[in-house]
Enzyme design. Structure first.
Site, PDB file in Angstrom:
ATOM      1  N   ASP A 233     111.215  90.578 -12.696  1.00  0.00           N
ATOM      2  CA  ASP A 233     111.722  89.659 -14.099  1.00  0.00           C
ATOM      3  C   ASP A 233     111.929  90.465 -15.284  1.00  0.00           C
ATOM      4  O   ASP A 233     111.465  91.610 -15.370  1.00  0.00           O
ATOM      5  CB  ASP A 233     110.253  89.257 -14.631  1.00  0.00           C
ATOM      6  N   HIS A 235     112.842  88.641 -18.327  1.00  0.00           N
ATOM      7  CA  HIS A 235     112.672  87.642 -19.313  1.00  0.00           C
ATOM      8  C   HIS A 235     113.179  88.017 -20.505  1.00  0.00           C
ATOM      9  O   HIS A 235     112.421  87.979 -21.770  1.00  0.00           O
ATOM     10  CB  HIS A 235     111.156  87.519 -19.393  1.00  0.00           C
ATOM     11  N   ASP A 262     114.128  85.109 -12.955  1.00  0.00           N
ATOM     12  CA  ASP A 262     113.379  85.025 -14.310  1.00  0.00           C
ATOM     13  C   ASP A 262     114.070  86.008 -15.350  1.00  0.00           C
ATOM     14  O   ASP A 262     113.672  87.006 -15.656  1.00  0.00           O
ATOM     15  CB  ASP A 262     111.960  85.435 -14.316  1.00  0.00           C
ATOM     16  N   ASP A 265     113.901  83.159 -20.617  1.00  0.00           N
ATOM     17  CA  ASP A 265     112.765  82.440 -21.193  1.00  0.00           C
ATOM     18  C   ASP A 265     111.949  83.688 -21.846  1.00  0.00           C
ATOM     19  O   ASP A 265     111.900  84.722 -21.218  1.00  0.00           O
ATOM     20  CB  ASP A 265     112.243  81.705 -20.247  1.00  0.00           C
ATOM     21  N   ARG A 266     111.084  83.324 -22.607  1.00  0.00           N
ATOM     22  CA  ARG A 266     110.134  84.176 -23.344  1.00  0.00           C
ATOM     23  C   ARG A 266     110.544  85.166 -24.340  1.00  0.00           C
ATOM     24  O   ARG A 266     110.634  85.116 -25.530  1.00  0.00           O
ATOM     25  CB  ARG A 266     109.060  84.750 -22.443  1.00  0.00           C
ATOM     26  N   ASN A 294     111.407  80.845 -10.886  1.00  0.00           N
ATOM     27  CA  ASN A 294     111.088  79.653 -11.311  1.00  0.00           C
ATOM     28  C   ASN A 294     111.382  79.333 -12.838  1.00  0.00           C
ATOM     29  O   ASN A 294     111.235  78.217 -13.505  1.00  0.00           O
ATOM     30  CB  ASN A 294     109.603  79.789 -11.302  1.00  0.00           C
ATOM     31  N   HIS A 295     112.053  80.280 -13.577  1.00  0.00           N
ATOM     32  CA  HIS A 295     112.428  80.115 -14.984  1.00  0.00           C
ATOM     33  C   HIS A 295     113.932  79.833 -15.113  1.00  0.00           C
ATOM     34  O   HIS A 295     114.550  79.925 -16.144  1.00  0.00           O
ATOM     35  CB  HIS A 295     112.143  81.279 -15.874  1.00  0.00           C
ATOM     36  N   HIS A 343     111.687  85.495  -5.157  1.00  0.00           N
ATOM     37  CA  HIS A 343     110.968  85.464  -6.658  1.00  0.00           C
ATOM     38  C   HIS A 343     109.602  85.345  -6.327  1.00  0.00           C
ATOM     39  O   HIS A 343     108.694  86.100  -6.972  1.00  0.00           O
ATOM     40  CB  HIS A 343     111.733  84.557  -7.659  1.00  0.00           C
ATOM     41  N   ARG A 391      98.403  78.685 -10.381  1.00  0.00           N
ATOM     42  CA  ARG A 391      99.564  78.353 -11.272  1.00  0.00           C
ATOM     43  C   ARG A 391      99.592  76.653 -11.407  1.00  0.00           C
ATOM     44  O   ARG A 391     100.143  76.122 -12.172  1.00  0.00           O
ATOM     45  CB  ARG A 391     100.990  78.750 -10.972  1.00  0.00           C
ATOM     46  N   HIS A 418     107.668  87.709 -10.253  1.00  0.00           N
ATOM     47  CA  HIS A 418     106.876  86.507 -10.391  1.00  0.00           C
ATOM     48  C   HIS A 418     105.460  87.008 -11.078  1.00  0.00           C
ATOM     49  O   HIS A 418     105.037  85.733 -12.030  1.00  0.00           O
ATOM     50  CB  HIS A 418     106.576  85.707  -9.357  1.00  0.00           C
TER      51      HIS A 418
END
Length: 489
Positions: A233, A235, A262, A265-266, A294-295, A343, A391, A418
């Site tokens: 990730d 991110h 990923d 995001d964030r 998943n993002h 991922h 999750r 992840h």
């Protein structure tokens, strides 16, 4: 979760006092962002006194911090069951539901709070913001039906987009990404400049066209004496991405990379990350690989900032085009027919084969279960067998599940991402399941190292490089995230 949380008998004064002691210790851990330790201590408090709603509420917010949305949802619901006046529990359940893209369920909790606290301006604000999202999604669905799923990439007329004289940034050469372009782009981004929208659109359109021709499972061949790098990730942490290239060299035909989902995001430099990565994908299509995380999904991008960032820096039309492109990202990669990289993780069913992954129709948002969902969302667990995901999506799989999958498919081991790991990576399941996470000091708060994996084609032995976060401009993580979520966290 502790086994005796559901006990209904009387709680002794001694246990009440012991529980409070554990809670106070947990609160200190939470303040220091040691969320796993906090959860352990809140769980001990619950064992001593399972009738205190606050313990569940506090464990819920700790699980939210670790993205254990399923556990956070469960804890918040238990807290509400114990104390229907505990407003924070409604907010935490709403945050968990929002994090899972379940906006209508979140709205119900906000609505309840506004009813019991009609004069609470903060509650009304949260309700209104969440309601805007629900209404916007309903509107988008109605428009999509009317437009019969217009293909955005085909609707963009690049010739009509003018490049202004004052633009001094990098330019595509004959409409193509070159090494000169990518090199200039990275420097441009380091100074917080913006790529011209004409070039941005062209990159997205070209990447989509390329990805559409790729299978859902991409086979990668690494020669015996060649190096290959796998990153986890990112991110939106652009300056940490640049540090990876500084430590490990720029991507090239002799220095291939796989980024394992990923990308966005964030972190608040997601646009810079994704255009850099997509540029390398176009420059070295056979030596630079990207898996869907998943993002790279609409629900996550709505909540965690990517749609907000793209809309702020460009337009909502470009945000929609990103969604279209993400639908075509491969779901997994297999290196030399021996190492599989995805991922999330493995599956809720036995006997899934590589051919089953190849056959997945990926051009969509991920469903709530099945192979595609689990590739993006699942996590390993230390105990054998399978468990419901903490999750709330995907599953948790044990070492026996990993061993059986590897045996069925004649593979050596699994690499997945992840999950934040303090050391940037974790080797689990007797070396059969490796997690790599490449965003150090995740969200500017977690204090973790980042890591990447290098291997050579001959033995595919994983070697780990770890690194600390580097400074970045004063734009905080989650700066573009949905305002309701930032209020709830």
């Amino acid at each position: 979760m502790a086994e005796n949380e559901e006990l209904t008998g009387p709680v002794s004064q001694e246990d009440i006092e012991a529980a409070e002691k554990y809670k106070n210790e947990a609160n200190e851990c939470f303040k220091k962002q040691h969320y796993n330790n906090a959860i352990e201590l809140y769980s001990k408090a619950i064992e001593k006194n399972p009738k205190n709603a606050i313990y569940y509420g506090n464990r819920s917010i700790s699980n939210l911090k670790l993205e254990n949305f399923g556990y956070a949802l469960s804890d918040a619901t238990k807290a509400i069951g114990l104390d229907k006046t505990y407003i924070k529990a409604y907010y935490r359940r709403a945050a968990a539901n929002m994090s899972l893209g379940k906006y209508k369920q979140a709205l119900m909790d906000f609505q309840y709070v506004t009813k019991v606290r009609p004069n609470d301006k903060d509650a009304k604000l949260k309700y209104n913001e969440c309601n805007k999202i629900v209404m916007k999604i309903a509107f988008e669905k109605a428009i999509a039906v009317e437009k019969k799923e217009v293909n955005i990439a085909d609707s963009i007329n690049l010739d009509s987009i003018t490049i202004e004289d004052e633009y001094v940034g990098p330019s595509l050469e004959d409409g193509k990404v070159t090494l000169k372009f990518v090199t200039e782009l990275m420097k441009f981004y380091e100074h917080q400049k913006k790529l011209h929208k004409k070039y941005a659109y062209k990159i997205l359109i070209d990447v989509k066209a390329y990805l559409q021709k790729q299978p859902s499972l991409v086979d990668i061949k690494v020669e015996d004496d060649k190096k290959f790098t796998v990153c986890g990730d990112i991110h939106g942490q652009y300056y940490d991405l640049m540090n990876i290239f500084k430590l490990n060299g720029l991507p090239s035909e002799s220095n291939p990379y796989l980024f394992n989902g990923d990308f966005v995001d964030r972190g608040s430099f997601s646009v810079e990350c994704i255009f850099t990565l997509f540029s390398f994908k176009l420059l070295y299509p056979d030596h630079f690989f990207m898996s869907r995380g998943n993002h790279e999904t609409l629900d996550m991008n709505r909540v965690y900032g990517f749609r907000g960032e793209v809309t702020s820096k460009y337009s909502s039309q470009m945000a929609d085009l990103f969604t279209e492109v993400y639908h075509w990202l491969p779901l997994a990669h297999c290196i030399n027919s021996r190492v599989i990289v995805m991922h999330g993780g493995l599956f809720s069913k036995d006997d899934i084969t590589l051919d089953d992954i190849r056959k997945v129709e990926r051009n969509r948002e991920p469903p709530e279960d099945g192979i595609m969902c689990e590739l993006l969302w699942s996590d390993p667990q230390p105990m054998e067998g399978r468990s419901p995901s903490r999750r709330g999506v995907g599953c948790q799989f044990g070492p026996d599940v990993t061993a059986a999958f590897l045996k069925t498919n004649k593979l050596d081991y699994v690499i997945r991402s992840h999950e934040v790991k303090n050391d940037g990576y974790e080797v689990a399941h007797d070396g059969m399941c490796i997690t790599v996470f490449s965003a150090p000091n995740y969200c500017d708060t977690m204090g973790n190292l980042g890591a990447f994996i290098t291997m050579n084609g001959k033995d595919l032995k994983p070697n780990f490089t770890t690194y600390e976060a580097v400074p970045h401009p004063d734009v905080k993580a989650m700066a573009y995230a949905n305002s309701v979520l930032s209020m709830l966290y």
